[in-house]
Design an enzyme around this catalytic site. Structure first.
Site, PDB file in Angstrom:
ATOM      1  N   ARG A 175      -3.359  -3.546  -4.673  1.00  0.00           N
ATOM      2  CA  ARG A 175      -2.457  -1.662  -4.395  1.00  0.00           C
ATOM      3  C   ARG A 175      -3.208  -1.674  -2.943  1.00  0.00           C
ATOM      4  NH1 ARG A 175       0.523  -0.055  -8.203  1.00  0.00           N
ATOM      5  NH2 ARG A 175       0.214   1.698  -7.628  1.00  0.00           N
ATOM      6  N   TRP A 208      -5.973   2.383  -0.105  1.00  0.00           N
ATOM      7  CA  TRP A 208      -5.444   1.608   0.613  1.00  0.00           C
ATOM      8  C   TRP A 208      -5.731   3.403   1.659  1.00  0.00           C
ATOM      9  CZ3 TRP A 208      -0.753   3.203   3.572  1.00  0.00           C
ATOM     10  CH2 TRP A 208      -0.745   2.012   4.050  1.00  0.00           C
ATOM     11  N   LYS A 268       6.828 -13.978   6.141  1.00  0.00           N
ATOM     12  CA  LYS A 268       5.885 -14.344   4.790  1.00  0.00           C
ATOM     13  C   LYS A 268       4.364 -15.312   5.929  1.00  0.00           C
ATOM     14  CE  LYS A 268       6.565 -13.403   2.303  1.00  0.00           C
ATOM     15  NZ  LYS A 268       7.461 -13.069   1.418  1.00  0.00           N
ATOM     16  N   ASN A 312      -3.751   9.000  -6.094  1.00  0.00           N
ATOM     17  CA  ASN A 312      -3.198   7.290  -5.344  1.00  0.00           C
ATOM     18  C   ASN A 312      -1.489   8.932  -4.540  1.00  0.00           C
ATOM     19  OD1 ASN A 312      -1.551   5.521  -4.378  1.00  0.00           O
ATOM     20  ND2 ASN A 312      -1.032   4.783  -6.742  1.00  0.00           N
ATOM     21  N   GLY A 313      -1.825   8.804  -3.744  1.00  0.00           N
ATOM     22  CA  GLY A 313      -0.771   9.119  -2.787  1.00  0.00           C
ATOM     23  C   GLY A 313      -0.569  10.314  -1.934  1.00  0.00           C
ATOM     24  N   GLU A 361       3.240 -11.731   7.668  1.00  0.00           N
ATOM     25  CA  GLU A 361       1.676 -11.277   7.076  1.00  0.00           C
ATOM     26  C   GLU A 361       0.892 -11.826   6.639  1.00  0.00           C
ATOM     27  OE1 GLU A 361       4.990  -8.924   2.997  1.00  0.00           O
ATOM     28  OE2 GLU A 361       4.844 -11.650   3.100  1.00  0.00           O
ATOM     29  N   HIS A 413      21.089 -15.352  23.253  1.00  0.00           N
ATOM     30  CA  HIS A 413      21.431 -13.815  24.213  1.00  0.00           C
ATOM     31  C   HIS A 413      19.598 -13.484  23.731  1.00  0.00           C
ATOM     32  CE1 HIS A 413      25.102 -14.590  23.113  1.00  0.00           C
ATOM     33  NE2 HIS A 413      25.156 -15.179  22.557  1.00  0.00           N
ATOM     34  N   CYS A 446      -3.122   1.855  -3.834  1.00  0.00           N
ATOM     35  CA  CYS A 446      -4.465   2.612  -4.156  1.00  0.00           C
ATOM     36  C   CYS A 446      -4.199   1.923  -5.546  1.00  0.00           C
ATOM     37  CB  CYS A 446      -4.906   4.384  -3.953  1.00  0.00           C
ATOM     38  SG  CYS A 446      -4.505   4.695  -2.375  1.00  0.00           S
ATOM     39  N   LYS A 448       0.506  -4.184  -2.085  1.00  0.00           N
ATOM     40  CA  LYS A 448       1.408  -5.000  -2.776  1.00  0.00           C
ATOM     41  C   LYS A 448       2.532  -4.214  -2.844  1.00  0.00           C
ATOM     42  CE  LYS A 448       3.079  -8.204  -5.137  1.00  0.00           C
ATOM     43  NZ  LYS A 448       3.973  -8.790  -4.671  1.00  0.00           N
ATOM     44  N   GLU A 478      12.816 -14.005   6.425  1.00  0.00           N
ATOM     45  CA  GLU A 478      11.379 -14.299   5.170  1.00  0.00           C
ATOM     46  C   GLU A 478      10.831 -15.259   5.236  1.00  0.00           C
ATOM     47  OE1 GLU A 478      11.006 -12.451   2.877  1.00  0.00           O
ATOM     48  OE2 GLU A 478      10.354 -13.562   1.362  1.00  0.00           O
TER      49      GLU A 478
END
Ligand code: G6P
Length: 614
Positions: A27, A75, A491, A101-102, A494, A510, A2, A609, A487
């Site tokens: 955000r 968000w 990417k 925001n929260g 995402e 395995h 947010c 983000k 990583e």
């Protein structure tokens, strides 16, 4: 998560708020809204599901006049992303409007109490509960807005950055924070308010970072006032903003992510500037030097982080254990904070966070601090909560990272961790001077070597098209390149929504080997290093099962190149620095696959983000 923006002054607020929301869209971007008080004293609230552009469309024929306003990009946490749940939220009498925001954790109890007092609720959000509570207190206690906010926040459990408008007083915005970031910009007879400085930068370079549990009053024609939720008056500390407008623009690139990938030669040079002196073969990290004893007496180092920063932490573990010979544990912050970890006063805890605001990492820091550990922060956003909570640290200095998928922040985090590992190793005498000098010299060459890799962008874009069919990818690497495999996989998932997993190459047999067929692309990171021969054997195992191989190899490696469907080369480097090179083609690969698939690269679905909720 947010983004919040506010403005009070002489100008029309709406254009400033909308531009600010665009800057903060990273955000959260599932809905957006704005509240303005016009010249007639009417408090107008407009909201829309979707992105900020959808809000702009929705208000086209509406009255968006007014020199005071607040705005929000969301968000979703409580309540699905729709127009009703979007912020701002009115209070019962529509006298107040709030953005938040929260998370208000005890919202259910508070809501129950308010319902008993006759309050009704339109949304499923925790935020609406807070604005109703503020109004209830304001009316029953007959207090002004600032006092009502203060009293309400004393009843709240949770995290917040809020801003509140009051129709009965169009000359004031009251804002407060706990756990979520908030910054005030001070202009000439005007104030700006935002989750970070990006909406403010073009108007003023004078900012005040609102502290934990502080309430700030932005009043037209008056000085800024600040006090704590416990009613202690404080003097605002005005700081100079180190941020430029050009850092916030795409600079001719189609996406921020591509711009940020291409910025890496420059950002890494900036991260090293004043720290790595190639002529004198020396590294200086002030945050380390000032606290050398803490590192030298540490029996253990704990690295805590989330997401991409956690991957950087794993590479840091390899480097610190190799050079400094101190045991390292790398923890997901979300697990660390809740698993009753054993933390000793002699532990050094390294918290890594691009945003410096990730709620779980911040909580992990506070926990470790409460056990007496020394906290070293590696963050990008200057003045954010984690660097402020840490005892010491080192900024990565890569400038704002706007693409939701982290790229340039990752390489800078790895660079800082490598510098730190080399410095600790040298001081402890566990790293020979000769090796130290070799690696420092090579570190200085990394930016140019990344520049070389970026020249393969067009070819990667071309062959990426052949992989858009894939439902699954496996990424394999060993040693320092195992975290790089994770990583690379992160990417891809995402931004392209293709399922991908990063595995230590030898673990393939395995389990994951069962998945390999001619439908399955396998990305193998196989630079020349200690485990090269073993990775070659793994590639043979994949070939034998007709898997399609994309490899990342050292220039001149004909063996793996011939075994691969596509090979991307990286220049020769030290093994510990290979992640800085090997990750770049993986960033480009994910980017181009996502672009061909038509995905929203900079703002992938469901992600944000800055994750300020746990
Ligand atoms: C989110 C972002 C990731 C990031 C992670 C940790 O999930 O989308 O890109 O790696 O948070 O963020 P931090 O700011 O703490 O590095």
């Amino acid at each position: 998560m947010c983004g919040i923006v506010g403005y009070i002054g002489r100008r029309e607020a709406y254009p400033i708020l909308i531009k600010g929301l665009h800057r903060l869209e990273y955000r959260g971007y599932d809905s957006a809204g704005v509240a303005l008080i016009n010249a007639d004293g009417k408090l107008n609230v407009y909201k829309a599901k979707g992105k900020v552009a959808d809000l702009e469309h929705a208000v086209e024929s509406k009255d968006v006049s007014g020199t005071i306003g607040i705005a929000h990009t969301r968000w979703a946490t409580h309540g699905e992303p729709n127009q009703v749940n979007a912020h701002p939220h009115y209070s019962e009498s529509e006298e107040l409007a709030i953005i938040h925001n929260g998370i208000i954790e005890n919202y259910a109890v508070l809501k129950e109490g308010l319902i008993q007092h006759g309050y009704t609720f339109k949304s499923a959000t925790d935020t609406e509960v807070l604005v109703q509570l503020i109004e209830y207190i304001k009316h029953t206690d007959k207090v002004d807005l600032q006092t009502a906010v203060q009293l309400a926040l004393n009843q709240v459990v949770g995290a917040y950055a809020i801003a509140v408008l009051d129709r009965s007083n169009p000359d004031i915005i009251v804002a407060a924070r706990k756990g979520s970031p908030l910054v005030v910009g001070i202009g000439d007879g005007e104030y700006f308010l935002a989750s970070d400085a990006t909406p403010i930068v073009e108007f003023t370079d004078k900012v005040v970072y609102v502290g934990e549990e502080e309430i700030v009053c932005l009043e037209r024609g008056k000085e800024l006032t600040l006090k704590t939720i416990g009613n202690v008056v404080k003097t605002p500390v005005v700081k100079k903003l180190e941020l430029t407008l050009s850092q916030l623009e795409k600079g001719g690139y189609p996406h921020f992510m591509l711009k940020e990938i291409f910025e890496q030669p420059t950002t890494l040079a900036t991260s090293m500037r004043g720290r790595v002196n190639v002529e004198q073969n020396n590294i200086t990290l002030a945050g380390f030097i000032d606290n050398k004893e803490k590192f030298l007496k540490a029996k253990r180092i704990i690295i805590t982080a989330c997401g991409t920063s956690w991957h950087a932490g794993l590479i840091g573990m390899y480097a610190i254990e190799e050079f400094a010979r101190i045991p390292v544990e790398v923890e997901y912050s979300s697990e660390f904070r809740y698993r009753k970890p054993v933390i000793d006063q002699d532990d050094v805890v390294i918290a890594i966070s691009q945003s410096g605001e990730t709620a779980d990492t911040l909580a992990a820091v506070e926990l470790a601090k409460s056990h007496g550990a020394f906290i070293f922060g590696i963050c990008n956003v200057v003045g954010a909560s984690i660097p402020r909570a840490a005892h010491s640290g080192c900024y990565t200095h890569v400038g704002p990272e706007i693409g939701v998928a982290s790229t340039k922040a990752f390489t800078a985090q790895v660079t800082v961790l490598t510098m730190l590992a080399l410095m600790i190793g040298r001081e402890r005498g566990t790293l020979s001077e000769e090796r130290y000098l070799q690696i420092v010299a090579e570190l200085g060459k990394i930016p140019d070597k990344i520049g070389e890799i970026l020249k393969q962008n067009d070819r990667i874009a071309e062959f990426a098209k052949t992989f858009t069919y894939a439902q699954n990818f496996i990424y394999l690497g060993r040693g320092y390149n195992y975290p790089v495999a994770m990583e690379g996989a992160l990417k891809l998932k995402e931004i392209s929504y293709i399922h991908a997993e990063g595995y230590p190459a030898a673990e393939m047999k395995h389990g994951p080997i069962a998945l390999i067929s001619q439908e399955m692309p396998v990305v193998v990171i196989a630079p020349q290093c200690g485990t090269y021969e073993k990775v070659v054997s793994n590639i043979q195992e994949i070939k034998a099962r007709k898997g399609r191989i994309i490899s990342v190899v050292t220039e001149g490696d004909e063996i793996v190149r011939h075994m691969s469907d596509y090979a991307i080369t990286i220049p020769q480097t030290e093994e510990c620095l290979a992640p800085l090179l090997a990750v770049v083609p993986l960033q480009l690969l994910a980017y181009h696959i996502a672009v061909v698939k038509g995905c929203d690269v900079d703002q992938p679905r469901n992600l944000a983000k800055s994750v300020t909720v746990e």
